[in-house]
Enzyme design. Structure first.
Site, PDB file in Angstrom:
ATOM      1  CB  SER A  76     -10.670   9.578  -6.930  1.00  0.00           C
ATOM      2  OG  SER A  76      -9.351   9.105  -6.707  1.00  0.00           O
ATOM      3  CE1 TYR A 101     -10.829   5.481  -6.775  1.00  0.00           C
ATOM      4  CE2 TYR A 101     -13.047   4.784  -6.195  1.00  0.00           C
ATOM      5  CZ  TYR A 101     -12.003   5.686  -6.100  1.00  0.00           C
ATOM      6  OH  TYR A 101     -12.136   6.817  -5.323  1.00  0.00           O
ATOM      7  CE  LYS A 113     -15.256   7.724  -6.680  1.00  0.00           C
ATOM      8  NZ  LYS A 113     -16.431   8.191  -5.918  1.00  0.00           N
TER       9      LYS A 113
HETATM   10  C1  WQD Z   1       0.161   5.677  -0.605  1.00  0.00           C
HETATM   11  C2  WQD Z   1       1.643   5.350  -0.731  1.00  0.00           C
HETATM   12  C3  WQD Z   1       2.049   3.180  -1.659  1.00  0.00           C
HETATM   13  C4  WQD Z   1       0.342   0.981   1.780  1.00  0.00           C
HETATM   14  C5  WQD Z   1      -5.331   5.229  -3.040  1.00  0.00           C
HETATM   15  C6  WQD Z   1      -6.301   5.160  -4.168  1.00  0.00           C
HETATM   16  C7  WQD Z   1      -6.884   6.521  -4.428  1.00  0.00           C
HETATM   17  C8  WQD Z   1      -7.472   7.091  -3.151  1.00  0.00           C
HETATM   18  C9  WQD Z   1      -6.429   7.109  -2.043  1.00  0.00           C
HETATM   19  C10 WQD Z   1      -9.827   6.667  -3.255  1.00  0.00           C
HETATM   20  C11 WQD Z   1       1.997   4.655  -2.042  1.00  0.00           C
HETATM   21  C12 WQD Z   1       2.544   3.258  -0.214  1.00  0.00           C
HETATM   22  C13 WQD Z   1       0.762   1.993   0.929  1.00  0.00           C
HETATM   23  C14 WQD Z   1       1.294   0.120   2.361  1.00  0.00           C
HETATM   24  C15 WQD Z   1       3.046   1.318   1.227  1.00  0.00           C
HETATM   25  N1  WQD Z   1      -8.607   6.343  -2.775  1.00  0.00           N
HETATM   26  N2  WQD Z   1       2.090   2.156   0.659  1.00  0.00           N
HETATM   27  N3  WQD Z   1       2.628   0.327   2.064  1.00  0.00           N
HETATM   28  O1  WQD Z   1      -2.456   4.291  -3.664  1.00  0.00           O
HETATM   29  O2  WQD Z   1      -1.888   6.760  -3.409  1.00  0.00           O
HETATM   30  O3  WQD Z   1      -4.263   6.057  -3.404  1.00  0.00           O
HETATM   31  O4  WQD Z   1      -5.959   5.750  -1.889  1.00  0.00           O
HETATM   32  O5  WQD Z   1     -10.139   7.642  -3.883  1.00  0.00           O
HETATM   33  O6  WQD Z   1      -7.878   6.403  -5.400  1.00  0.00           O
HETATM   34  O7  WQD Z   1      -5.567   4.767  -5.321  1.00  0.00           O
HETATM   35  O8  WQD Z   1      -2.840   5.502  -1.465  1.00  0.00           O
HETATM   36  O9  WQD Z   1      -2.336   4.942   0.873  1.00  0.00           O
HETATM   37  O10 WQD Z   1      -2.624   3.049  -0.806  1.00  0.00           O
HETATM   38  O11 WQD Z   1      -0.580   4.485  -0.889  1.00  0.00           O
HETATM   39  O12 WQD Z   1       4.264   1.476   0.970  1.00  0.00           O
HETATM   40  O13 WQD Z   1       0.971  -0.824   3.141  1.00  0.00           O
HETATM   41  O14 WQD Z   1       2.009   4.458   0.311  1.00  0.00           O
HETATM   42  O15 WQD Z   1       2.941   2.440  -2.473  1.00  0.00           O
HETATM   43  O16 WQD Z   1       3.289   5.083  -2.431  1.00  0.00           O
HETATM   44  P1  WQD Z   1      -2.766   5.612  -3.062  1.00  0.00           P
HETATM   45  P2  WQD Z   1      -2.146   4.429  -0.515  1.00  0.00           P
END
Ligand code: WQD
Length: 337
Positions: free
Chosen positions: A124, A148, A152
């Site tokens: 990741s 997490y 990885k």
């Molecule tokens: C994306 C953007 C949030 C939800 C995570 C893990 C990473 C990988 C992918 C495993 C950010 C914003 C999100 C919401 C929001 N997983 N958001 N409201 O955090 O980039 O990555 O998932 O490998 O390891 O860290 O993905 O989809 O949670 O967030 O505003 O209800 O959307 O702040 O900017 P992230 P995400």
């Protein structure tokens, strides 16, 4: 090739099994179904008329690993099985180390017992931590900021050491950015348990009426519109990257690491707009505080994937949003329908 896919019933795993079968590989899946549905594999099998071998079991257990490898004789493994929620890893770190790191060690030992020398590892981009520069290339420092991400990075190092100590071994770690979307068939897709942590499945559940509105975590980031920017990649592109990585692993020995992304960033508000444009469905939202641990922007450098694997993403935001909506409409309650 005969490929063992651990965690092959999961979101990325099932899309990768589909891509492997379509590319003519033989597949056996090891999955404990703790975060996946047998229905996903049933549907992949129905779409491909392919026989998918299955062992239901825990990747940490030698008995499960030997059962999955005995008789099938995998030539390579694609290793997805593991826990993947950043927030959960903060509250249950030992569970994450046991499954993600312990499972990787048990798998490699089983590969040695069964004469299997090739592995593609599901890593990741979280291993990078807060970016020093963008786009993130594979030489960027690795400073994971949560358990997490640390599991990885540790698993990457364990695999690299195993490859260096094992004659003929070949391994690659793929650092995923943000997988979204669903197969064009709308038969498989992302089916999170409980309230989705991630942006796209949450948007999809707002669109289908399961959630009232989207909370946007922070509108004061130093980005184009103040909301967080990520490199979203279609899960089918990600699946095809694994097929390319398998060919790479089969053709050489040693260890390598490769980002898997598109090289293009999209903000949260841009994702909302793209989803509305692709589906015609309005997504109500409210602006709230930043989420602890978030960073402003994550975008992949994709040069190495192109040069090393001969792979590039080819699906765009309308594909990602349209396929997500098609899956959600056809399966309002995921595989529980
Ligand atoms: C994306 C953007 C949030 C939800 C995570 C893990 C990473 C990988 C992918 C495993 C950010 C914003 C999100 C919401 C929001 N997983 N958001 N409201 O955090 O980039 O990555 O998932 O490998 O390891 O860290 O993905 O989809 O949670 O967030 O505003 O209800 O959307 O702040 O900017 P992230 P995400």
């Amino acid at each position: 090739m005969r490929v063992l896919v651990t965690g092959g019933a999961g979101y990325i795993g099932s899309h990768t099994v589909l891509a492997l079968l379509r590319a003519g590989h033989e597949v056996h899946v090891l999955d404990d179904f703790s975060n996946a549905s047998p229905e996903a594999l049933a549907r992949v099998g129905a779409m491909t008329n392919g026989r998918i071998g299955l062992t239901r079991g825990d990747v940490r257990k030698d008995s499960a690993l030997d059962a999955a490898m005995e008789g099938f004789g995998p030539e390579a493994v694609i290793h997805f099985a593991g826990k993947k929620a950043v927030g959960e890893s903060e509250s249950a770190p030992l569970l994450y180390y046991d499954i993600n790191v312990g499972g990787t060690v048990a798998l490699l030992a089983a590969m040695d017992r069964h004469g299997c020398g090739g592995i593609v590892f599901s890593s990741s981009a979280t291993v990078y931590g807060s970016p020093d520069y963008l786009p993130l290339d594979e030489d960027h420092p690795t400073r994971p900021a949560n358990p997490y991400g640390r599991t990885k990075l540790m698993s990457e190092g364990i695999i690299a050491d195993w490859a260096g100590a094992t004659d003929g071994a070949s391994a690659i770690s793929l650092r995923y950015f943000n997988p979204v979307g669903a197969d064009v068939s709308a038969r498989i897709g992302e089916d999170p348990i409980g309230v989705p942590d991630n942006l796209m499945p949450f948007i999809a559940q707002v669109a289908i009426g399961r959630r009232k509105e989207l909370a946007i975590f922070g509108a004061d980031w130093p980005t184009r519109d103040g909301t967080g920017e990520r490199d979203y990649i279609h899960v089918s592109d990600l699946a095809e990257a694994h097929v390319a990585a398998l060919a790479h692993v089969a053709g050489r020995t040693g260890y390598d690491v490769c980002n898997v992304g598109t090289g293009t960033g999209s903000t949260v508000l841009e994702m909302v707009a793209a989803f509305e444009a692709a589906t015609g469905v309005a997504i109500p939202y409210r602006l709230t505080d930043r989420r602890p641990g978030d960073v402003k922007s994550y975008v992949a450098s994709v040069d190495k994937a192109r040069d090393l694997l001969g792979w590039e993403s080819r699906r765009d935001l309308p594909d990602m949003c349209g396929s997500t909506w098609a899956w959600q409409q056809a399966n309002p309650n995921g595989f529980r329908d």
